[in-house]
Design a protein around this motif. Structure first.
Motif, PDB file in Angstrom:
ATOM      1  N   ILE A 285       0.859  -1.179   0.000  1.00  0.00           N
ATOM      2  CA  ILE A 285       0.000   0.000   0.000  1.00  0.00           C
ATOM      3  C   ILE A 285       0.896   1.229   0.000  1.00  0.00           C
ATOM      4  CG2 ILE A 285      -1.769   1.291   1.243  1.00  0.00           C
ATOM      5  CD1 ILE A 285      -2.646  -1.369   2.502  1.00  0.00           C
ATOM      6  N   SER A 286       0.718   2.121  -1.009  1.00  0.00           N
ATOM      7  CA  SER A 286       1.513   3.346  -1.063  1.00  0.00           C
ATOM      8  C   SER A 286       0.929   4.362  -0.077  1.00  0.00           C
ATOM      9  CB  SER A 286       1.528   3.915  -2.479  1.00  0.00           C
ATOM     10  OG  SER A 286       0.204   4.209  -2.883  1.00  0.00           O
ATOM     11  N   GLY A 287       1.777   5.165   0.484  1.00  0.00           N
ATOM     12  CA  GLY A 287       1.344   6.161   1.450  1.00  0.00           C
ATOM     13  C   GLY A 287       1.771   5.764   2.843  1.00  0.00           C
ATOM     14  N   THR A 288       1.400   6.610   3.787  1.00  0.00           N
ATOM     15  CA  THR A 288       1.730   6.334   5.179  1.00  0.00           C
ATOM     16  C   THR A 288       0.446   6.285   5.993  1.00  0.00           C
ATOM     17  OG1 THR A 288       1.991   8.685   5.656  1.00  0.00           O
ATOM     18  CG2 THR A 288       3.981   7.462   5.050  1.00  0.00           C
ATOM     19  N   PHE A 289       0.566   5.701   7.137  1.00  0.00           N
ATOM     20  CA  PHE A 289      -0.576   5.571   8.034  1.00  0.00           C
ATOM     21  C   PHE A 289      -0.834   6.924   8.688  1.00  0.00           C
ATOM     22  CE2 PHE A 289      -2.501   4.560  12.135  1.00  0.00           C
ATOM     23  CZ  PHE A 289      -3.556   3.761  11.733  1.00  0.00           C
ATOM     24  N   THR A 290      -2.092   7.392   8.654  1.00  0.00           N
ATOM     25  CA  THR A 290      -2.416   8.717   9.200  1.00  0.00           C
ATOM     26  C   THR A 290      -3.516   8.688  10.265  1.00  0.00           C
ATOM     27  OG1 THR A 290      -3.984   9.072   7.397  1.00  0.00           O
ATOM     28  CG2 THR A 290      -1.733   9.908   7.086  1.00  0.00           C
ATOM     29  N   ASN A 291      -4.066   7.571  10.601  1.00  0.00           N
ATOM     30  CA  ASN A 291      -5.166   7.469  11.564  1.00  0.00           C
ATOM     31  C   ASN A 291      -4.598   7.322  12.982  1.00  0.00           C
ATOM     32  OD1 ASN A 291      -7.709   7.236  12.600  1.00  0.00           O
ATOM     33  ND2 ASN A 291      -8.157   5.255  11.685  1.00  0.00           N
TER      34      ASN A 291
END
Length: 187
Positions: free
Chosen positions: A106-112
């Motif tokens: 999964i591209s991106g970073t965790f933001t939750n």
């Protein structure tokens, strides 16, 4: 027979010779005096071998198998170490969930972050309560002499899975994960 050729007559019993003690006492007009008591020690039962009993046996419990006891204690100690290190990680699980996202491609970073911290604390509490319950049940089974090695293993699996489910709540609520799953569903 005697030498003189006369036949001897049987002798008649004298007064009270054949009478019982009760008859003799009643005819003499006096109370019956019991015979002196003769003390005969009771026969002792056959000696039984004395085996020392452990306190657990005296309380109706059987001693646990030594190998099972050692394995159970070792597994509980390993589980405690695992719970401590995992709870520390779960207090801020965003780096763990970011690593999971990268492993899944999964591209991106965790933001939750906010939800992840809350559910990380819940997962940590689940692990702590699970270890305490497993340890208490294991000690109770060890005291009864039942096989217990499997209980720390089963407790680790059950409560580890419950903690993982707790962390999946913020993971699947993250926008990057949701967009990835939507993209996968549209393909």
């Amino acid at each position: 027979m005697t030498d003189s050729g006369s036949v001897e007559q049987p002798r008649r019993p004298a007064f009270g010779e054949y009478a019982t003690p009760e008859e003799q006492s009643s005819r003499a007009g006096r109370p019956l005096v019991p015979p002196p008591a003769v003390h005969i020690p009771p026969t002792a039962p056959a000696a039984q071998p004395v085996t020392p009993t452990a306190p657990a046996e005296a309380a109706g419990e059987r001693p646990a198998h030594p190998v099972d006891r050692m394995a159970s204690i070792a597994l509980l100690a390993y589980g405690l170490w695992n719970v401590i290190t995992t709870v520390i990680t779960y207090l801020n699980p965003s780096s763990l969930l970011t690593t999971l996202m990268q492993a899944m491609g999964i591209s991106g970073t965790f933001t939750n972050y906010g939800q992840a911290r809350t559910w990380g604390i819940v997962a940590g509490v689940v692990l702590i309560v699970g270890w305490v319950a497993t340890a208490a049940w294991s000690v109770a089974r060890l005291r009864r002499g039942k096989l217990t090695w499997w209980l720390p293993v089963a407790g680790g699996i059950v409560f580890g899975m419950l903690a993982a489910v707790c962390l999946m709540v913020p993971f699947f609520a993250d926008p990057a994960v949701i967009s990835y799953l939507n993209g996968q569903l549209q393909k």
